[in-house]
Design an enzyme around this catalytic site. Structure first.
Site, short mmCIF file in Angstrom:
data_model
loop_
_atom_site.label_atom_id
_atom_site.label_comp_id
_atom_site.label_asym_id
_atom_site.label_seq_id
_atom_site.Cartn_x
_atom_site.Cartn_y
_atom_site.Cartn_z
N HIS A 268 0.88 -1.19 0.00
CA HIS A 268 0.00 0.00 0.00
C HIS A 268 0.91 1.23 0.00
O HIS A 268 1.56 1.51 -0.99
CB HIS A 268 -0.93 -0.12 1.21
CG HIS A 268 -2.09 0.82 1.23
ND1 HIS A 268 -2.42 1.65 0.20
CD2 HIS A 268 -3.03 1.06 2.20
CE1 HIS A 268 -3.50 2.36 0.52
NE2 HIS A 268 -3.88 2.01 1.74
N HIS A 308 -2.38 -2.22 -10.12
CA HIS A 308 -3.32 -1.62 -9.20
C HIS A 308 -4.60 -2.42 -9.18
O HIS A 308 -5.00 -2.95 -10.23
CB HIS A 308 -3.63 -0.17 -9.59
CG HIS A 308 -4.15 0.64 -8.45
ND1 HIS A 308 -5.47 0.62 -8.08
CD2 HIS A 308 -3.51 1.45 -7.56
CE1 HIS A 308 -5.63 1.40 -7.03
NE2 HIS A 308 -4.46 1.91 -6.68
N ASP A 364 2.90 5.36 -7.16
CA ASP A 364 4.16 5.23 -6.43
C ASP A 364 5.39 5.12 -7.31
O ASP A 364 6.51 5.20 -6.82
CB ASP A 364 4.11 3.99 -5.51
CG ASP A 364 3.16 4.20 -4.36
OD1 ASP A 364 3.18 5.31 -3.81
OD2 ASP A 364 2.41 3.29 -4.03
N1 CMC Z 1 4.80 -6.99 -10.78
C1 CMC Z 1 4.66 -8.21 -11.39
N2 CMC Z 1 3.52 -8.87 -11.48
C2 CMC Z 1 2.44 -8.29 -10.93
C3 CMC Z 1 2.49 -7.03 -10.30
C4 CMC Z 1 3.74 -6.38 -10.24
N3 CMC Z 1 3.85 -5.19 -9.65
N4 CMC Z 1 1.27 -6.71 -9.86
C5 CMC Z 1 0.47 -7.73 -10.19
N5 CMC Z 1 1.18 -8.69 -10.85
C6 CMC Z 1 0.66 -9.93 -11.45
C7 CMC Z 1 0.29 -10.93 -10.37
O1 CMC Z 1 1.37 -11.79 -10.07
C8 CMC Z 1 -0.83 -11.68 -11.05
O2 CMC Z 1 -0.29 -12.54 -12.00
P1 CMC Z 1 -0.96 -13.99 -12.27
O3 CMC Z 1 -2.31 -13.67 -12.84
O4 CMC Z 1 -0.04 -14.65 -13.23
O5 CMC Z 1 -1.03 -14.69 -10.95
C9 CMC Z 1 -1.57 -10.59 -11.82
O6 CMC Z 1 -0.56 -9.60 -12.11
C10 CMC Z 1 -2.71 -9.96 -11.06
O7 CMC Z 1 -2.21 -9.42 -9.86
P2 CMC Z 1 -2.96 -9.43 -8.47
O8 CMC Z 1 -1.93 -9.63 -7.39
O9 CMC Z 1 -4.11 -10.37 -8.53
O10 CMC Z 1 -3.51 -7.96 -8.43
P3 CMC Z 1 -4.10 -7.25 -7.15
O11 CMC Z 1 -5.17 -6.37 -7.64
O12 CMC Z 1 -4.44 -8.23 -6.09
O13 CMC Z 1 -2.85 -6.42 -6.59
C11 CMC Z 1 -1.30 -4.69 -6.19
C12 CMC Z 1 -2.67 -5.07 -6.76
C13 CMC Z 1 -1.15 -3.18 -6.24
C14 CMC Z 1 -1.21 -5.14 -4.72
C15 CMC Z 1 -0.22 -5.39 -7.03
O14 CMC Z 1 -0.31 -4.97 -8.37
C16 CMC Z 1 1.19 -5.13 -6.49
O15 CMC Z 1 1.61 -5.83 -5.57
N6 CMC Z 1 1.92 -4.11 -7.04
C17 CMC Z 1 3.22 -3.78 -6.54
C18 CMC Z 1 3.08 -2.96 -5.27
C19 CMC Z 1 2.62 -1.55 -5.56
O16 CMC Z 1 3.14 -0.88 -6.44
N7 CMC Z 1 1.66 -1.07 -4.74
C20 CMC Z 1 1.18 0.29 -4.82
C21 CMC Z 1 -0.28 0.36 -5.19
S1 CMC Z 1 -0.76 2.03 -5.59
C22 CMC Z 1 -0.81 2.81 -4.08
C23 CMC Z 1 -2.06 2.56 -3.36
O17 CMC Z 1 -3.13 3.00 -3.84
O18 CMC Z 1 -1.98 1.92 -2.31
#
Ligand code: CMC
Length: 429
Positions: A268, A308, A364
């Site tokens: 986050h 995101h 970010d």
């Molecule tokens: N790098 C590589 N792969 C990713 C990433 C990433 N940053 N984000 C998602 N994926 C992949 C994930 O492994 C999954 O792949 P698969 O379908 O093969 O299993 C797919 O994309 C879908 O991801 P998810 O984890 O189901 O997506 P989510 O909506 O649960 O997670 C997130 C969203 C923001 C937690 C995630 O994208 C992430 O961990 N990003 C990196 C951390 C980050 O930059 N966070 C800041 C968010 S913006 C600030 C805020 O509003 O808090």
């Protein structure tokens, strides 16, 4: 003729149920009448991480993740970033309308004159080790701050509530600034009431021996824009925490401390810190392809600052921040990590792995570079996120308290453990 309802047939019993649809939504509790027999608790929905559950009705922030739209109270984020200030935006979030000239003057004055904190709070801060994470100190300090205002527990008294809102927004910059000074072992720098909100924060961070601290207006402006962009983001992890904690009717300081704790996590508010660590680790443009491969192989490495939960096209805040970054670098000099970031973004956006999963730079990805250029230590990044998010949390908290639909938050579970068993004496286990 179409009606606003959903017809559900339970194939276990052959019974059919009519469930009303309002605002394209059905009420989860309406499913409870779906039962196999009279002893059955009734149908529930299973939704870990609230992927498809609306926990409230809200009129504050609108996001269309597919189109990359973000609006506070109907005003596009691009217009607010260009024309507003953080304090004006905070008022907008809290009151629903932009302030009149007089309202803005009074509001700005009130926030400015609430920036001082009780001297005893300095002792709380002094008790932390020199290397305590500033986010840990912030969470503790907000909680401690609440103990100075016992009346804050009267959350249904609007005047009392407003006073705490003013205090929290005003004192965030002081607590954050003091926390930094504690880290670096410098005397606390007190607020200067002649400065704007972001300038005053920079003053409390960086003033040394000058009689009057005058931060560069371009940096003050960039910080104000970043504050606007981070002020609210509807029902994210920390805002939901604010609402859940607040639903027990605890005072707002305790709820804000809880929301801050949720924001601290690397998925986050901690992500911008991770972005800088990642860019530093990559080290040079040549190493980017190997890093991307590691991410794609899923070797426990993520492209931080990408992806995101709601934005599946682009994050409008990232576009504004990227532009702001260049304005800051004109004053501070170019960041060596910018080159790596730009190239990493270019390669990732052309790579099928990221395209297929709709992963784009989020807020970010570039904000950490700006903060670093402005000499904020990395540990302070989530604090910089928390400062303006307090106004969003408080707006959401007030909305929740005034919403007759809301009760204490209490999700259900699907129980998967053992049922009644007899206690075994220790010698028999
Ligand atoms: N790098 C590589 N792969 C990713 C990433 C990433 N940053 N984000 C998602 N994926 C992949 C994930 O492994 C999954 O792949 P698969 O379908 O093969 O299993 C797919 O994309 C879908 O991801 P998810 O984890 O189901 O997506 P989510 O909506 O649960 O997670 C997130 C969203 C923001 C937690 C995630 O994208 C992430 O961990 N990003 C990196 C951390 C980050 O930059 N966070 C800041 C968010 S913006 C600030 C805020 O509003 O808090």
């Amino acid at each position: 003729m179409p009606t606003n309802s959903l017809t559900i047939t339970d194939n276990r019993t052959g019974k059919t149920y009519e469930v009303p649809i309002n605002e394209d939504t059905i009420r989860a509790t309406d499913l409870r009448k779906i039962k196999v027999d009279d002893d059955d608790f009734g149908m529930m929905t299973y939704d870990p991480a609230f992927m498809n559950t609306a926990a409230c009705r809200s009129a504050i922030t609108f996001i269309d993740g597919d189109k990359g739209i973000l609006e506070y109270r109907g005003y596009p984020i691009e217009q607010l970033a260009e024309k507003s200030t953080y304090l004006e935006t905070a008022w907008l979030l809290l009151h629903g309308e932009l302030p009149t000239k007089d309202e803005l003057t009074v509001w700005t004055n009130t926030i400015t004159y609430h920036t001082f904190i009780n001297e005893n709070l300095k002792f709380v801060l002094d008790s932390f080790r020199y290397n305590a994470h500033p986010m840990g100190m912030l969470i503790a300090m907000i909680s401690a701050l609440g103990t100075f205002y016992p009346e804050a527990k009267n959350i249904f008294d609007e005047d009392v509530r407003n006073r705490q809102i003013e205090r929290l927004i005003a004192k965030m910059i002081t607590i954050a600034g003091f926390g930094y000074r504690h880290m670096v072992g410098m005397p606390y720098a007190y607020p200067d009431n002649e400065l704007s909100y972001p300038a005053n924060f920079l003053n409390m961070m960086y003033r040394t021996t000058e009689l009057k601290y005058e931060p560069d207006p371009a940096l003050v402006h960039a910080l104000d824009v970043l504050f606007i962009l981070h002020a609210d983001h509807e029902q994210n992890c920390s805002t939901s925490t604010m609402r859940v904690a607040g639903s027990s009717h605890v005072d707002p300081y305790s709820s804000v401390a809880a929301a801050c704790a949720a924001l601290y996590g690397p998925l986050h508010g901690g992500a911008n810190e991770q972005v800088i660590r990642m860019l530093t680790e990559i080290g040079s443009k040549q190493n980017i392809p190997a890093f991307i491969e590691k991410v794609k192989k899923g070797e426990g490495v993520k492209l931080m600052g990408f992806g995101h939960r709601v934005y599946k096209n682009f994050d409008p805040r990232a576009t504004i921040i990227k532009k702001a970054a260049y304005g800051v670098f004109e004053v501070t000099g170019m960041s060596p990590l910018l080159e790596i970031a730009v190239e990493l973004e270019r390669i990732a956006l052309a790579d099928e792995y990221f395209v297929k999963r709709k992963l784009y730079p989020n807020v970010d990805f570039y904000s950490g570079l700006i903060y670093q250029a402005m000499k904020f230590p990395m540990d302070m990044f989530p604090v910089l996120f928390a400062i303006p998010r307090v106004s969003g949390w408080l707006a959401q908290w007030c909305e929740m308290l005034n919403d007759p639909d809301q009760k204490i938050a209490r999700p259900r579970q699907i129980f998967t453990g053992s049922r009644k068993r007899d206690y075994k004496e220790i010698g028999q286990r």
